[in-house]
Design a protein around this motif. Structure first.
Motif, mmCIF file in Angstrom:
data_model
loop_
_atom_site.group_PDB
_atom_site.id
_atom_site.type_symbol
_atom_site.label_atom_id
_atom_site.label_comp_id
_atom_site.label_asym_id
_atom_site.label_seq_id
_atom_site.Cartn_x
_atom_site.Cartn_y
_atom_site.Cartn_z
ATOM 1 N N GLY A 287 76.688 -21.590 5.537
ATOM 2 C CA GLY A 287 75.129 -20.410 5.493
ATOM 3 C C GLY A 287 75.983 -18.759 5.001
ATOM 4 N N LEU A 288 74.910 -17.889 5.253
ATOM 5 C CA LEU A 288 75.016 -16.303 4.621
ATOM 6 C C LEU A 288 74.820 -16.223 5.754
ATOM 7 C CD1 LEU A 288 74.775 -16.783 0.670
ATOM 8 C CD2 LEU A 288 76.959 -16.307 2.205
ATOM 9 N N ALA A 289 74.594 -14.946 6.403
ATOM 10 C CA ALA A 289 74.999 -14.976 7.471
ATOM 11 C C ALA A 289 73.443 -13.194 7.285
ATOM 12 C CB ALA A 289 74.645 -14.280 9.373
ATOM 13 N N PRO A 290 72.423 -12.849 7.126
ATOM 14 C CA PRO A 290 71.733 -11.807 6.636
ATOM 15 C C PRO A 290 72.133 -10.588 7.493
ATOM 16 C CG PRO A 290 69.894 -12.898 7.805
ATOM 17 C CD PRO A 290 71.135 -13.607 8.330
ATOM 18 N N VAL A 291 73.570 -9.893 7.062
ATOM 19 C CA VAL A 291 73.798 -9.235 7.876
ATOM 20 C C VAL A 291 73.548 -7.531 8.027
ATOM 21 C CG1 VAL A 291 76.271 -8.043 8.628
ATOM 22 C CG2 VAL A 291 76.389 -10.275 8.255
ATOM 23 N N ALA A 292 72.897 -6.509 6.279
ATOM 24 C CA ALA A 292 72.534 -6.179 5.929
ATOM 25 C C ALA A 292 70.602 -6.273 6.781
ATOM 26 C CB ALA A 292 72.358 -6.304 5.015
ATOM 27 N N GLU A 293 69.689 -7.322 6.556
ATOM 28 C CA GLU A 293 68.687 -7.255 7.110
ATOM 29 C C GLU A 293 68.806 -7.051 8.649
ATOM 30 O OE1 GLU A 293 68.226 -10.412 4.989
ATOM 31 O OE2 GLU A 293 66.569 -10.780 6.055
ATOM 32 N N LEU A 294 69.905 -7.868 9.235
ATOM 33 C CA LEU A 294 70.002 -7.661 11.259
ATOM 34 C C LEU A 294 70.602 -6.793 12.012
ATOM 35 C CD1 LEU A 294 72.025 -11.093 11.255
ATOM 36 C CD2 LEU A 294 69.689 -10.467 12.765
ATOM 37 N N SER A 295 71.384 -5.590 10.917
ATOM 38 C CA SER A 295 71.522 -4.697 11.098
ATOM 39 C C SER A 295 70.063 -3.270 11.027
ATOM 40 C CB SER A 295 72.653 -4.146 10.448
ATOM 41 O OG SER A 295 73.667 -4.348 10.321
ATOM 42 N N ARG A 296 69.909 -3.627 9.776
ATOM 43 C CA ARG A 296 68.273 -2.682 9.933
ATOM 44 C C ARG A 296 67.309 -2.926 11.216
ATOM 45 N NH1 ARG A 296 69.230 -3.073 4.696
ATOM 46 N NH2 ARG A 296 67.679 -5.108 4.388
ATOM 47 N N ALA A 297 67.086 -4.071 11.625
ATOM 48 C CA ALA A 297 66.136 -5.107 12.704
ATOM 49 C C ALA A 297 66.671 -4.212 13.764
ATOM 50 C CB ALA A 297 65.653 -5.846 12.949
ATOM 51 N N GLY A 298 68.442 -3.421 13.882
ATOM 52 C CA GLY A 298 68.562 -3.300 14.922
ATOM 53 C C GLY A 298 69.810 -3.037 16.305
ATOM 54 N N VAL A 299 69.900 -5.240 15.412
ATOM 55 C CA VAL A 299 70.655 -5.945 16.083
ATOM 56 C C VAL A 299 72.017 -5.781 16.225
ATOM 57 C CG1 VAL A 299 71.133 -8.713 16.105
ATOM 58 C CG2 VAL A 299 69.039 -8.188 15.589
ATOM 59 N N ASN A 300 73.014 -5.381 17.563
ATOM 60 C CA ASN A 300 73.863 -4.833 17.246
ATOM 61 C C ASN A 300 75.159 -6.520 16.490
ATOM 62 O OD1 ASN A 300 76.396 -3.149 18.113
ATOM 63 N ND2 ASN A 300 76.961 -5.080 19.928
ATOM 64 N N VAL A 301 75.329 -6.035 15.573
ATOM 65 C CA VAL A 301 76.878 -6.744 14.614
ATOM 66 C C VAL A 301 78.015 -6.546 15.150
ATOM 67 C CG1 VAL A 301 76.676 -8.373 13.121
ATOM 68 C CG2 VAL A 301 74.983 -7.186 13.193
ATOM 69 N N ALA A 302 78.592 -8.078 15.516
ATOM 70 C CA ALA A 302 80.005 -7.604 15.747
ATOM 71 C C ALA A 302 80.613 -8.405 14.953
ATOM 72 C CB ALA A 302 80.794 -7.854 17.440
ATOM 73 N N LEU A 303 82.406 -8.512 14.881
ATOM 74 C CA LEU A 303 82.349 -9.139 13.265
ATOM 75 C C LEU A 303 83.746 -10.376 14.254
ATOM 76 C CD1 LEU A 303 82.531 -9.272 10.722
ATOM 77 C CD2 LEU A 303 84.469 -8.035 10.640
ATOM 78 N N GLY A 304 83.750 -11.505 13.890
ATOM 79 C CA GLY A 304 85.327 -12.348 14.011
ATOM 80 C C GLY A 304 85.406 -13.713 13.736
#
Lengths: 438, 438
Positions: A287-304
């Protein structure tokens, strides 16, 4: 003149913090493993008398990359079963191979191979989840890399433990052994909502609170996993984690490919972190994580990167590129996930998710000197209009020339200083012979 | 003993045709630029007396990669404007930069840089679309790479031509100059449905028929382009091309990110080819080509990088990986676009799309010896269970060690033999200084 350990002169320095900053022809001063300051080259030479000076006149110097989710030892299963759906891949190939082969030697050799690959591609810190975390910690400590070792927990018995209580107690023993170690941290690593029941999760929540450490867990990786949970419990996994108090600033939820709009805002409110693994998610069609939306919502998104069995490399430079490209494709917006944002995901956001935001992740005075230098003077990275753009969109892992962790020079003009590359290659080859001739 | 030009002994040889074949410890015999046969090493040594022998004992030998869509000279604009939507990127950055800077020197220097990068990442043939195709052809011929040079056509005047007739006649002059050249082909390259009107397209169709050459064109790259066409003409661009007779086995339709189910089956029936450019499509958020469906419908799908201004590299190894990962993500099927299928897209399918299916694209006796060797003995590609999987999912461009085109050794242990890398770097740097100091 102040005597210090080292001065690194670089063509460009991108500290990540402050944002949107590129220093040209500056020097980074290091003493006792920590960053002292960043200042113009001439001024650095006038101020400091350094025991060692490094001239990186064609290089970009960045904070060492933070791989916020991997299963290091699984490099030994790199490419063993590709182009298969996740369920078949796991249940017909990976789990059988693991139950047949995983032991202390496997974890030792696989983790060493992984660390060699990570250092050679600019990673200075990794967050691991695997069996025998004691071995992972020992190998990491010996190599000098910074590592967060997962106290893995499952309901089912494996070669590492028989039941959730034993997983937890063996994990805590690793935690105790490395308490106070400047490089090795431990996090709880309950595998996933579908493999860990409520009681151990509640226990983990209490312990994580007491010890003030994070919880590293696969969450909402696939639609099938969510559907099955709803069928069995009437609840989506994330809702269950919220009810159990697991969704909190301590949580690193890995994958999160299936989220409703409500789940995004609720998760943002919980203060939890997300670890995005774009290549593994694509390769397993999870599936595809909604990263742009998560970042906009203020969630801290890390990468692995996830493990090498589903990627099939541990290259955070490539992962940044994939995150940027996929983020644009998924959101339909070419300005989503710009280069500087994915570099931040791969450094500072990762450090913050791991509770290491004060220690690493940016080139800030007082933080550990966890550094990666990349040679930009190649045919593939010329012309160069913007070093951050070039780093994310045009660089290749082999352009990483030097890596330091806490000031220790672990990769020196592409040579590993604490690991024996030939020995690691030989042992990887021996495993290949053993595993492929069954 | 038969005297021949060279024998290449390799750990693995993957000929692409026949399908699903991996020869271990075999040799490839080359004479007068062409492949004679593939046979076991000892048998090769007993049969042939070669003027040169190459021992590639840790290497995978594959057909040279075919980059079926690029704008080579645009490497000089690599990274000049990233993280922007396609329309803004084109009209506010790329087109102004082109109208300011593009001339014969720009095309010469940019194309040389591109060819150097392509050879260093295993590409032996590229299909180009740009201004001054005469310069592109001259630079390519000098380098020894195989090239299909586009006779670019637009309605609007540029530095290369004033109107469609002049574009066509200048293109035909290039075609005539290289007629009979074993390495240089010309194709028509009308830019896109929205930049070329019906009359020149009809003219091109007639000429392409007469000369028996292909038509290389951007088609359905973005939704906006389709919407605008529908608004202006009441027709989707592909329908217009079908009405004009352009959709035929001669057509290489590049991008094709927006297709209805009917369009997929109609296009399959037309016999046209598609060039998939996954990284450019993602980076510009243009859309997602339904590659798995197109392949199932019987369409020949080739692979291209697009130009370095929207990628930002010309690395077909990486493009294969992106195609495989994106194909799985888009179709929701982890078994879609397996490694062997994307290798075929990047070799034989590309050659067939270009009308070169009898000349290159697979290691078939009688075809030109267009070959790429990749060193698999690195930490990042161990252990190795399946060489094709490893090639697509774990290899990096720097593992390409040797490249031959028509038997000529153009990359020799990573050194370019026909191009001066330092001179190319210096000229790229000079352009960077000029372009960035405006």
């Amino acid at each position: 003149m102040q005597a210090i350990d080292s001065l690194i002169h670089a063509r460009w320095i991108v500290p990540v913090e402050p944002d949107a900053t590129v220093y040209e022809q500056h020097s980074l001063a290091v003493n006792e493993g920590r960053i002292l300051e960043i200042l113009p080259v001439q001024q650095a030479r006038d101020t400091y008398s350094a025991a060692v000076e490094h001239d990186l006149d064609q290089h970009l110097l960045i904070p060492g990359l933070v791989n916020a989710h991997t299963h290091a030892a699984m490099t030994l299963l790199r490419g063993i079963a590709d182009d298969l759906p996740l369920e078949e891949w796991l249940s017909r190939h990976i789990w059988p191979a693991e139950s047949r082969w995983v032991n202390e030697d496997f974890v030792h050799d696989g983790t060493q191979l992984a660390i060699a690959e990570m250092l050679r591609s600019g990673t200075t810190c990794f967050n691991d989840m695997y069996f025998f975390p004691d071995v992972t910690a020992r190998v990491a400590a010996h190599s000098g890399i910074r590592a967060c070792v997962g106290m893995i927990v499952l309901d089912i018995p494996t070669v590492w433990a028989q039941d959730a209580d034993e997983y937890i107690s063996k994990g805590l023993a690793v935690h105790d052994r490395y308490r106070g170690d400047p490089l090795i941290r431990t996090l709880f690593a309950p595998h996933a909502p579908y493999t860990v029941s409520d009681k151990p999760l509640e226990h983990i929540r209490v312990l994580a609170d007491e010890l003030d450490i994070g919880i590293h867990m696969h969450v909402h990786e696939t639609a099938a996993e969510i559907d099955k949970a709803v069928e069995l419990t009437g609840k989506r996994p994330l809702a269950r984690l919220q009810d159990l108090g697991i969704a909190s600033p301590a949580l690193l939820a890995v994958h999160m490919t299936r989220l409703t709009t409500d789940e995004i805002s609720q998760y943002a409110a919980s203060g939890g972190h997300i670890v995005h693994c774009p290549e593994s998610n694509m390769k397993l069609a999870s599936g595809l994580a909604p990263v742009a939306e998560l970042s906009r919502a203020g969630v801290n998104v890390a990468l692995g990167t996830d493990g090498a069995a589903s990627n099939n490399d541990l290259n955070m430079l490539g992962e940044m590129r994939s995150a940027a490209l996929l983020g644009k494709a998924v959101s339909g917006d070419a300005s989503a996930l710009p280069a500087a944002a994915v570099l931040r995901m791969a450094t500072l956001n990762g450090a913050q998710a791991l509770g290491l935001g004060e220690q690493t992740g940016s080139l800030t005075p007082g933080k550990w000197a966890d550094l990666t230098a990349i040679n930009m003077d190649t045919l593939e990275t010329r012309p160069l209009y913007d070093p951050v753009s070039q780093l994310v969109y045009a660089c290749s892992r082999e352009q990483v020339t030097d890596v330091w962790v806490a000031g220790q020079h672990l990769l020196k003009e592409r040579r590993l200083t604490t690991l024996d590359a030939n020995e690691i290659l030989e042992r990887a080859h021996a495993w290949q012979e053993k595993i492929s001739h069954v």
